[in-house]
Design an enzyme around this catalytic site. Structure first.
Site, mmCIF file in Angstrom:
data_model
loop_
_atom_site.group_PDB
_atom_site.id
_atom_site.type_symbol
_atom_site.label_atom_id
_atom_site.label_comp_id
_atom_site.label_asym_id
_atom_site.label_seq_id
_atom_site.Cartn_x
_atom_site.Cartn_y
_atom_site.Cartn_z
ATOM 1 N N ASP A 40 -8.073 18.228 -36.505
ATOM 2 C CA ASP A 40 -7.991 16.807 -36.154
ATOM 3 C C ASP A 40 -9.340 16.131 -36.413
ATOM 4 O O ASP A 40 -9.622 15.060 -35.891
ATOM 5 C CB ASP A 40 -7.521 16.600 -34.706
ATOM 6 C CG ASP A 40 -8.383 17.302 -33.675
ATOM 7 O OD1 ASP A 40 -9.482 17.785 -34.035
ATOM 8 O OD2 ASP A 40 -7.978 17.366 -32.490
ATOM 9 N N LEU A 89 -9.534 21.946 -33.212
ATOM 10 C CA LEU A 89 -8.950 20.863 -32.416
ATOM 11 C C LEU A 89 -9.980 20.409 -31.394
ATOM 12 O O LEU A 89 -10.534 21.241 -30.669
ATOM 13 C CB LEU A 89 -7.687 21.337 -31.690
ATOM 14 C CG LEU A 89 -6.490 21.754 -32.553
ATOM 15 C CD1 LEU A 89 -5.404 22.359 -31.679
ATOM 16 C CD2 LEU A 89 -5.940 20.559 -33.313
ATOM 17 N N HIS A 90 -10.234 19.101 -31.348
ATOM 18 C CA HIS A 90 -11.188 18.623 -30.341
ATOM 19 C C HIS A 90 -10.859 17.243 -29.801
ATOM 20 O O HIS A 90 -11.395 16.837 -28.786
ATOM 21 C CB HIS A 90 -12.612 18.604 -30.926
ATOM 22 C CG HIS A 90 -12.838 17.497 -31.914
ATOM 23 N ND1 HIS A 90 -12.383 17.562 -33.218
ATOM 24 C CD2 HIS A 90 -13.435 16.293 -31.794
ATOM 25 C CE1 HIS A 90 -12.715 16.449 -33.850
ATOM 26 N NE2 HIS A 90 -13.347 15.650 -33.016
ATOM 27 N N ARG A 91 -9.954 16.512 -30.462
ATOM 28 C CA ARG A 91 -9.701 15.140 -30.012
ATOM 29 C C ARG A 91 -8.918 15.136 -28.698
ATOM 30 O O ARG A 91 -7.967 15.913 -28.536
ATOM 31 C CB ARG A 91 -8.933 14.355 -31.083
ATOM 32 C CG ARG A 91 -9.769 14.136 -32.319
ATOM 33 C CD ARG A 91 -9.255 13.067 -33.235
ATOM 34 N NE ARG A 91 -10.129 12.959 -34.401
ATOM 35 C CZ ARG A 91 -11.233 12.236 -34.451
ATOM 36 N NH1 ARG A 91 -11.611 11.543 -33.396
ATOM 37 N NH2 ARG A 91 -11.973 12.205 -35.544
#
Length: 364
Positions: free
Chosen positions: A283, A209-211
């Site tokens: 994501d 997850l990074h967004r």
């Protein structure tokens, strides 16, 4: 001699340009009148991009690093443009080749056109329709001033045609990210956490997850992870965490016995984990491409995707960003009812060959 300046600004860009460089080197050795200069804008500082990164992936070291990291979107765009302009004046090119959708892609395309240098865009035409994503703006601006469009899918071709691009400027070639995957798949490395966490094939889930929509909204992040933990039975969850995300997780006190937060992994180690996992929850757009080729179920925590072929033909499903959407998809996964996926046309490991073939024709 036809001179091509190739631009990369972030780690995924190097995976995309590596096969193109290898192919240019191959045809040049056979007598073709083509050469390249590799410019790293330095947009993303990544401590994992050491010498070993370039050696592992057989990527040549850049001729120059413009060191344009940090600052706001506008500051970074300006810094890249100023420094790239100077480099391009000092090292003239017949063509500037940009890849993907990072800030460097857009900034260097604009700079090249202002210097009357033609631009080729690799991965042109993909669209999410989501203008809140900086990447979507980068794609749209780049494609509005590109001369030659190298595309990954028929959908990308259609997007370009709808925006007024003529057929003779569109080259449907496939996906260079998959060239790198095909070449490096035999070299995947088992990471040290495999034994440390006692992992076994198809018996764990990988998360990334990074967004900002998922990570910066802290209550959303906590709800997402709680839902994932509650609906993944007793499987270990392997979560390579960006340092920025790690700080948020620590502040929120997000800790579960099955949630293993590990440092970012190398390309070869990460893809070893992906290939042998039961599924990936992500994501990231690029990972959806890789899971599709490796036939690994993929759950994308986004409301849109610029890679719809990974859903229509591949193993990816668009879950959305509402945490309550997760359970039905995980139930489907654990009932062994997940779609098998199929081959995506031209995602065959030979995209760079097709691109360089077209570059040679353009050079005549």
């Amino acid at each position: 001699m036809y001179k091509v300046t190739i631009v990369a600004g972030a780690r995924p860009n190097f995976m995309k340009i590596a096969p193109i460089i290898h192919e240019i080197e191959r045809v040049k050795a056979e007598g073709a009148q083509i050469d390249f200069r590799l410019v790293h804008t330095g947009q993303h500082y990544d401590k994992n991009m050491s010498g070993s990164f370039f050696e592992q992936l057989q990527i040549p070291k850049p001729h120059v690093n413009l060191e344009s990291s940090g600052g706001s979107q506008a500051e970074q765009t300006a810094s890249i443009m100023i420094r790239f302009e100077q480099d391009l004046i000092e090292n003239p090119a017949d063509l500037v080749l940009v890849v993907g959708d990072v800030t460097s892609t857009m900034a260097c395309a604009i700079t090249a056109q202002k210097l009357n240098v033609k631009v080729a865009h690799v991965e042109a035409g993909i669209r999410s329709g989501d203008w809140t994503m900086p990447e979507e703006i980068n794609r749209m601006v780049t494609d509005s001033i590109t001369n030659y469009f190298f595309t990954t899918s028929e959908l990308a071709n259609d997007n370009l045609k709808k925006s007024g691009v003529s057929d003779d400027k569109i080259y449907y070639v496939g996906n260079t990210m998959i060239d790198t995957l095909v070449k490096q798949r035999p070299n995947f490395l088992q990471p040290s956490i495999w034994d440390e966490l006692n992992l076994s094939k198809k018996n764990y889930i990988v998360m990334t997850l990074h967004r900002p929509a998922n990570v910066d909204e802290e209550h959303v992040l906590k709800e997402l992870i709680d839902e994932i933990v509650q609906n993944t039975k007793d499987l270990p969850l392997i979560f390579p965490v960006h340092p920025r995300t790690a700080k948020i997780l620590d502040r929120l006190g997000i800790n579960h016995a099955r949630l293993h937060k590990v440092p970012p992994l190398s390309y070869l180690e990460f893809n070893y984990l992906v290939e042998h996992s039961k599924a990936v929850i992500t994501d990231s757009g690029g990972i959806t491409e890789e899971t599709t080729v490796m036939r690994v179920p993929c759950l994308t925590l986004r409301d849109n995707t610029e890679r719809p072929e990974t859903i229509s033909l591949g193993t990816n499903e668009l879950v959305g960003t509402n945490p309550k959407n997760i359970k039905p998809f995980l139930d489907k996964l654990f009932s062994d009812d997940w779609k098998k996926g199929s081959d995506i046309p031209l995602w065959d490991g030979r995209t760079a060959h097709r691109i360089v073939d077209e570059l040679l024709k353009l050079s005549d």
